[in-house]
Design an enzyme around this catalytic site. Structure first.
Site, PDB file in Angstrom:
ATOM      1  CE  LYS A   1      61.830 154.044  67.705  1.00 19.66           C
ATOM      2  NZ  LYS A   1      61.295 153.460  68.954  1.00 19.66           N
ATOM      3  CB  SER A   2      58.431 159.280  70.825  1.00 17.43           C
ATOM      4  OG  SER A   2      59.536 158.564  71.282  1.00 17.43           O
TER       5      SER A   2
ATOM      6  NE  ARG B   1      54.405 159.507  73.797  1.00 22.20           N
ATOM      7  CZ  ARG B   1      55.409 158.618  73.829  1.00 22.20           C
ATOM      8  NH1 ARG B   1      55.841 158.073  72.710  1.00 22.20           N
ATOM      9  NH2 ARG B   1      55.965 158.276  74.980  1.00 22.20           N
TER      10      ARG B   1
ATOM     11  N   GLY C   1      58.919 148.324  71.887  1.00 22.94           N
ATOM     12  CA  GLY C   1      58.615 148.451  73.311  1.00 22.94           C
ATOM     13  C   GLY C   1      57.548 149.508  73.550  1.00 22.94           C
TER      14      GLY C   1
ATOM     15  NE  ARG D   1      63.240 146.590  75.213  1.00 19.21           N
ATOM     16  CZ  ARG D   1      62.950 147.706  74.542  1.00 19.21           C
ATOM     17  NH1 ARG D   1      62.545 147.635  73.290  1.00 19.21           N
ATOM     18  NH2 ARG D   1      63.054 148.868  75.128  1.00 19.21           N
TER      19      ARG D   1
ATOM     20  CD  GLN E   1      59.054 152.411  76.074  1.00 22.11           C
ATOM     21  OE1 GLN E   1      59.249 151.427  76.790  1.00 22.11           O
ATOM     22  NE2 GLN E   1      59.537 152.513  74.846  1.00 22.11           N
TER      23      GLN E   1
ATOM     24  CG  ASP F   1      65.984 156.130  72.459  1.00 19.29           C
ATOM     25  OD1 ASP F   1      66.147 155.210  73.284  1.00 19.29           O
ATOM     26  OD2 ASP F   1      64.867 156.577  72.158  1.00 19.29           O
TER      27      ASP F   1
ATOM     28  CE  LYS G   1      66.094 152.467  76.540  1.00 17.84           C
ATOM     29  NZ  LYS G   1      64.710 152.958  76.642  1.00 17.84           N
TER      30      LYS G   1
ATOM     31  NE  ARG H   1      66.874 154.701  69.012  1.00 20.23           N
ATOM     32  CZ  ARG H   1      66.121 155.390  68.138  1.00 20.23           C
ATOM     33  NH1 ARG H   1      66.672 155.946  67.088  1.00 20.23           N
ATOM     34  NH2 ARG H   1      64.822 155.536  68.331  1.00 20.23           N
TER      35      ARG H   1
HETATM   36  C1  S3P Z   1      60.173 156.058  74.292  1.00 17.39           C
HETATM   37  C2  S3P Z   1      60.739 156.147  75.516  1.00 17.39           C
HETATM   38  C3  S3P Z   1      62.093 155.679  75.829  1.00 17.39           C
HETATM   39  C4  S3P Z   1      62.902 155.456  74.575  1.00 17.39           C
HETATM   40  C5  S3P Z   1      62.138 154.727  73.529  1.00 17.39           C
HETATM   41  C6  S3P Z   1      60.893 155.502  73.142  1.00 17.39           C
HETATM   42  C7  S3P Z   1      58.798 156.548  74.111  1.00 17.39           C
HETATM   43  O1  S3P Z   1      62.014 154.468  76.528  1.00 17.39           O
HETATM   44  O2  S3P Z   1      64.093 154.769  74.868  1.00 17.39           O
HETATM   45  O3  S3P Z   1      62.942 154.550  72.369  1.00 17.39           O
HETATM   46  O4  S3P Z   1      58.376 156.776  72.945  1.00 17.39           O
HETATM   47  O5  S3P Z   1      58.098 156.756  75.110  1.00 17.39           O
HETATM   48  P1  S3P Z   1      61.832 154.446  78.145  1.00 17.39           P
HETATM   49  O6  S3P Z   1      60.553 155.114  78.445  1.00 17.39           O
HETATM   50  O7  S3P Z   1      61.800 152.997  78.507  1.00 17.39           O
HETATM   51  O8  S3P Z   1      63.025 155.157  78.684  1.00 17.39           O
END
Ligand code: S3P
Length: 449
Positions: free
Chosen positions: A36-37, A41, A109, A138, A185, A333, A360, A406
């Site tokens: 997902k991350s 990006r 987020g 959030r 993030q 996560d 979260k 999750r």
């Molecule tokens: C993420 C960073 C994490 C993670 C989120 C995805 C990201 O959050 O919990 O599911 O893709 O950069 P935080 O940066 O707030 O810890």
């Protein structure tokens, strides 16, 4: 009788899990969806790069769809989303267009916080941003604070801390931001804001968070250095990003559900193929190893700048552990599913330094404490974690995801080893990061055909 049944007639889906009396073993090989991350990006950098970005293995969950929709509204051309190939026609840094409507980040987020960095640095354009009920509760102050130091103009509810947000893009100035929290993030938001600014934009974090932005920014041509000793990243702008071919590995956060399921269900032996094993994400493997899980990495390789392996997991007894400190950002996560593992382990597991879980998609400490207790687990909620004493067999019951993906998947796995039927409400939340989760679950439970 099928083990898994999904009541799709309801607007909110109910999942029923009824494990056979003599137990369930998960065997065979599975593929998991894209990370997902990395998917977020790839879409974002593709949108602000020059030329074409071709993404293979993109996660087709709701969250990356939110990112794609927002960047289409900002002027990037993005082909139909599919896992084989997505083409992003970039518009170049500084060329984002002012959309005629509100940008909606849905439940994501990462979409909202990372996008904010790019929008704040887009002079002359006005943007309004929102998300679903969870996202609107959030904290956004963690990214607004550094952006304001760079000269950004952002407004939001509750003293500029909650979405909906309004942004008037500005010419920003570079800063060295010492972040009070280890958050990818926050780090990524500041770096993305710095892309179009002449000079050095630096971020230092208190513990190492996931580094996918750093890896991908370098691959797209940004001038960026990382100092692991001081946990600092320095970006020299203005950057010129060029479209790339990105291959997204499987998401270790999605693999984690199967790692725990196979570890706790006697007789299981599962191979999970093509999992991203970036060291900033493998805290879950370390935690499960410390609990005594039998997990091996096979066929280790590197794909598009990210380490990848197949993970083999076999069932075996688990023991309680303490998880805290710098490990937490590397498994942030995976704490809900690790709490499930703890409920099936002998002894007490303490999770500490994890207050971040309260902000979260849901308050994951409160929800996991309540819902695991509803299945008969012994859980105590701590201000910054959980105490879980395993060993008591779980029994089926009524649980709820609280619309958190999750939590939905963690509770479905918890139900697999319980005695009797569990009914999980708001199960559809899983589609945020893992649309095929229940189909794979049904297949592994032998419900097919
Ligand atoms: C993420 C960073 C994490 C993670 C989120 C995805 C990201 O959050 O919990 O599911 O893709 O950069 P935080 O940066 O707030 O810890």
């Amino acid at each position: 009788m099928p083990v898994i049944s999904l009541d799709a007639a309801l607007p909110s889906q109910q999942l029923s899990v009824t494990p056979p009396r003599d137990g369930l073993a998960l065997r065979g090989r599975i593929q998991i969806p894209g990370d997902k991350s990395i998917s977020h990006r790839a879409l974002m950098l593709g949108a602000v790069a020059e030329g074409e970005t071709v993404i293979q293995g993109l996660l087709l969950g709701e969250d990356p769809r939110s990112t794609a929709r927002c960047f289409q509204a900002l002027g990037a051309e993005i082909s139909e989303l599919n896992a084989e190939k997505v083409i992003v026609k970039g518009i170049g840094l500084g060329n984002l267009q002012e959309p005629g409507d509100i940008l909606d980040a849905g439940n994501s987020g990462t979409t909202l916080r990372l996008m904010l960095g790019l929008l704040a640095a887009q002079p002359g354009c006005f943007f309004s941003l929102t998300g679903d009920q969870s996202l609107r509760s959030r904290p956004m102050s963690r990214v607004i604070a550094p952006l304001e130091k760079m000269g950004a103009q952002i407004w939001g509810r509750r003293q500029n801390s909650l979405a909906p947000l309004a942004v008037q893009g500005q010419v920003l100035k570079p800063i060295h931001y010492i972040s009070p929290i280890a958050s990818a993030q926050v780090k990524s938001c500041v770096l993305l804001a710095g892309l179009n600014i002449p000079g050095e934009t630096q971020v230092t974090e208190p513990a190492l968070s996931r580094d996918h932005s750093e890896r991908m920014l370098k691959a797209f041509g940004a001038d960026l250095t990382v100092d692991p000793e001081t946990r600092s990243v320095c970006l020299r702008g203005p950057a010129r990003l060029r479209g790339q071919a990105v291959t997204v590995p499987g998401d270790i956060s999605s693999a984690a559900f199967w790692l725990v399921a196979a570890a706790i269900l006697p007789g299981s032996d599962l191979l999970i193929e093509n999992v991203g094993v970036n060291p900033t994400r493998t805290g879950v493997l370390e935690a499960l190893a410390a609990m005594g899980a039998d997990i091996t990495q096979e066929n280790q390789r590197e794909v598009a700048g990210e380490p990848v392996a197949d993970l083999r997991v076999k069932a075996g007894p688990l023991n309680g552990v303490t998880l805290g400190g710098d490990l937490i950002p590397r498994l942030i996560d995976e704490i809900p599913i690790l709490a499930v593992a703890a409920a099936y382990a002998q002894g007490t597991t303490r999770i500490e330094d994890a207050a971040e879980l309260r902000v979260k998609e849901s308050d994951r400490l409160a929800v996991m404490a309540r819902e695991l207790s509803a299945l008969g687990a012994q859980v105590t909620e701590l201000p910054d974690g959980l105490d879980i004493t395993g060993g008591t067999p779980l029994r089926g019951g009524a649980v709820d995801s609280y619309t958190d993906h999750r939590i939905a998947m963690s509770l479905a796995i918890a139900a697999l080893g319980a005695q009797g039927q569990t009914v999980l409400s708001q199960a559809e939340a899983a589609s945020i990061s893992y649309p095929d989760f229940f189909a794979t679950l049904a297949r592994l439970c032998g419900d097919e055909g």
